[in-house]
Design a protein around this motif. Structure first.
Motif, PDB file in Angstrom:
ATOM      1  N   CYS A 145       1.053   5.743   1.323  1.00 25.61           N
ATOM      2  CA  CYS A 145      -0.273   6.534   1.533  1.00 25.61           C
ATOM      3  C   CYS A 145       0.973   7.915   1.630  1.00 25.61           C
ATOM      4  O   CYS A 145       1.669   7.866   1.025  1.00 25.61           O
ATOM      5  N   GLU A 146      -0.192   9.218   1.606  1.00 26.79           N
ATOM      6  CA  GLU A 146       0.470  10.630   1.352  1.00 26.79           C
ATOM      7  C   GLU A 146       1.249  10.393   3.117  1.00 26.79           C
ATOM      8  O   GLU A 146       1.157  10.659   3.931  1.00 26.79           O
ATOM      9  N   ASN A 162      -1.660  11.015   5.848  1.00 31.84           N
ATOM     10  CA  ASN A 162      -0.866   9.497   6.021  1.00 31.84           C
ATOM     11  C   ASN A 162      -2.812   8.821   5.550  1.00 31.84           C
ATOM     12  O   ASN A 162      -3.161   8.005   5.931  1.00 31.84           O
ATOM     13  N   SER A 163      -3.229   9.460   4.039  1.00 21.78           N
ATOM     14  CA  SER A 163      -3.937   9.371   3.730  1.00 21.78           C
ATOM     15  C   SER A 163      -3.611   8.746   2.449  1.00 21.78           C
ATOM     16  O   SER A 163      -2.731   8.686   2.274  1.00 21.78           O
ATOM     17  N   PRO A 164      -4.893   8.034   2.247  1.00 24.70           N
ATOM     18  CA  PRO A 164      -4.238   7.188   0.216  1.00 24.70           C
ATOM     19  C   PRO A 164      -4.251   7.864  -0.113  1.00 24.70           C
ATOM     20  O   PRO A 164      -4.662   8.755  -0.717  1.00 24.70           O
ATOM     21  N   SER A 165      -3.278   7.611  -1.182  1.00 25.40           N
ATOM     22  CA  SER A 165      -2.702   8.036  -2.659  1.00 25.40           C
ATOM     23  C   SER A 165      -3.721   8.319  -3.534  1.00 25.40           C
ATOM     24  O   SER A 165      -3.876   6.169  -4.396  1.00 25.40           O
ATOM     25  N   ARG A 166      -4.166   8.741  -4.371  1.00 23.99           N
ATOM     26  CA  ARG A 166      -4.576   8.942  -5.263  1.00 23.99           C
ATOM     27  C   ARG A 166      -3.930   8.455  -6.854  1.00 23.99           C
ATOM     28  O   ARG A 166      -3.102   8.919  -6.901  1.00 23.99           O
ATOM     29  N   HIS A 191       1.406  -1.551   0.077  1.00 21.94           N
ATOM     30  CA  HIS A 191      -0.200  -0.307   0.236  1.00 21.94           C
ATOM     31  C   HIS A 191       1.282   0.794   0.018  1.00 21.94           C
ATOM     32  O   HIS A 191       2.376   1.160   0.435  1.00 21.94           O
TER      33      HIS A 191
END
Length: 130
Positions: free
Chosen positions: A106-107, A111-115, A104
């Motif tokens: 993340c930013e 700490n949010s999922p990368s787009r 996975h």
């Protein structure tokens, strides 16, 4: 720590961090040690009761697809008493057909999922291209 090959000429450098007290860490550390030795794994059991039914299988991570490539006997129902007289044991060669690589991203800042992050592994002229 396991090291294999020549670091200056290696195509890949892989680092793994494991929790040595976890079940998964203990499985993977053994597998990594075997892979780092670049040798065939062999298990020998002697003086087993011949009337029991045995199964020869591999205890592997769920992301691996391993199957027997060579085996003279049904590996799910081995009865040592029914082997041919010239055979003093059961031998099987397994192949690793597929390996699922997961992970996975993340930013870092929130700490949010990368787009839109994609990783594609392709076989190139001299190795793997990213």
């Amino acid at each position: 720590m396991f090291e294999a090959g020549n670091n200056s000429t290696a195509l890949f450098h892989i680092a793994v961090i494991l929790d040595p007290l976890s079940v998964t860490g203990q499985k993977w550390s053994s597998l990594l040690e075997i892979l780092s030795q670049e040798a065939s794994a062999q298990a020998i059991s002697e003086d087993l009761p011949t009337e029991l039914i045995y199964t020869l299988a591999m205890d592997i991570p769920s992301s691996w697809l391993v199957r027997p490539r060579e085996a003279l006997y049904n590996l799910d129902n081995i009865q040592l008493g029914n082997l041919s007289p010239e055979d003093n044991g059961v031998k099987a060669v397994f192949d690793l057909d597929y390996l699922i690589v997961g992970g996975h991203a993340c930013e870092v800042h929130n700490n949010s999922p990368s787009r839109g992050v994609q990783l594609e592994l392709l076989r190139g002229g001299g190795g793997i291209c990213y």
